[in-house]
Design an enzyme around this catalytic site. Sequence first.
Site, PDB file in Angstrom:
ATOM      1  N   HIS A  78       0.832  -1.211   0.000  1.00  0.00           N
ATOM      2  CA  HIS A  78       0.000   0.000   0.000  1.00  0.00           C
ATOM      3  C   HIS A  78       0.864   1.257   0.000  1.00  0.00           C
ATOM      4  CE1 HIS A  78      -3.235  -2.570   2.249  1.00  0.00           C
ATOM      5  NE2 HIS A  78      -3.009  -2.998   1.021  1.00  0.00           N
ATOM      6  N   HIS A 233      -9.064  -2.111  -5.040  1.00  0.00           N
ATOM      7  CA  HIS A 233      -7.946  -2.412  -4.147  1.00  0.00           C
ATOM      8  C   HIS A 233      -7.005  -3.440  -4.776  1.00  0.00           C
ATOM      9  CE1 HIS A 233      -5.833  -2.372  -0.334  1.00  0.00           C
ATOM     10  NE2 HIS A 233      -5.644  -3.678  -0.534  1.00  0.00           N
ATOM     11  N   ASP A 237      -3.000  -3.014  -5.272  1.00  0.00           N
ATOM     12  CA  ASP A 237      -1.970  -3.999  -4.944  1.00  0.00           C
ATOM     13  C   ASP A 237      -1.042  -4.262  -6.131  1.00  0.00           C
ATOM     14  OD1 ASP A 237      -2.701  -4.379  -2.299  1.00  0.00           O
ATOM     15  OD2 ASP A 237      -3.909  -6.164  -2.689  1.00  0.00           O
ATOM     16  N   HIS A 259      -0.648 -11.228  -4.749  1.00  0.00           N
ATOM     17  CA  HIS A 259       0.742 -10.833  -4.542  1.00  0.00           C
ATOM     18  C   HIS A 259       1.740 -11.807  -5.173  1.00  0.00           C
ATOM     19  CE1 HIS A 259      -0.626  -7.641  -2.008  1.00  0.00           C
ATOM     20  NE2 HIS A 259      -1.173  -8.470  -1.131  1.00  0.00           N
TER      21      HIS A 259
END
Length: 277
Positions: A78, A233, A237, A259
């Site tokens: 973030h 969001h 990321d 991720h």
Amino acid sequence: MQHQTTIGKTVTYTGIGLHSGQDVTIRLNPAPIDTGIVFARVDLPGAPQVAAKASNVTSTMRATTLESGNAKVFTVEHLLAAFSAMMVDNCIIEIDSVEPPVADGSSMPFVELIQQAGIIKQDAIRKILAVSAEQTIRHEDKFITILPYNGLRITFTSINSHPLLGVQFGDYEITPETFIKEIAPARTIGFMHEVEALKAQGLALGGSLENAVVYDAENVLTPLRFSDELVRHKILDVIGDLALAGCVRGHIIAVKSGHTLNTALANKILANIIETV
């Protein structure tokens, strides 16, 4: 040609880590050209440092972890998204715990911190990484790819079985202005049925309704900022994870990526790029 930048003055932010649950203060400091984004663990002897580089990623379980020697930090995405989208190249982040503050679960508090510090141009040219051909990472029904493109565009499809989520689609040309308005305020998502399992793994110890959008089996327990906050969001990321490659230019298309795939693409980009200015 674009010039490298750093922040104009030192600024601080104090909060709690999302997964560690520990109190933490970060201090953002101006840095010389070609420093990149570097974390300094000032709570450890000698204040060991770890650079925000894809080669330093050691874990992607629920967050992106960086390690070099004794220096370890996690849930950096973030904060890195804010630096990347606001086009800040060089900064030394002093941090007195293992994890930056979660703040409200979005990147917006970090954008505001950067705005408070100001951004100054430096006497060096920014290194821009542009792919010359498509690069893709796949795993089962998930993938992320980057195509040659003059700019940074992210197209993301999120698919979730929760009745209030389902399929969400986002497609954004990433500029500082678009990031601030459309992406930075989007918060991390959590589910009540996962809480106990996460805490048993030492995760989400600092999570709450104040720093995440939380769903139970049928309802959302947190007022939404966007009807499609989840996919926004996810795009946030992607920006933070790909910042580990540097200043990337391309059209990123992703379906259900997280991720692990994001950081794998960052490494693949570094192995297959042309550098432009």
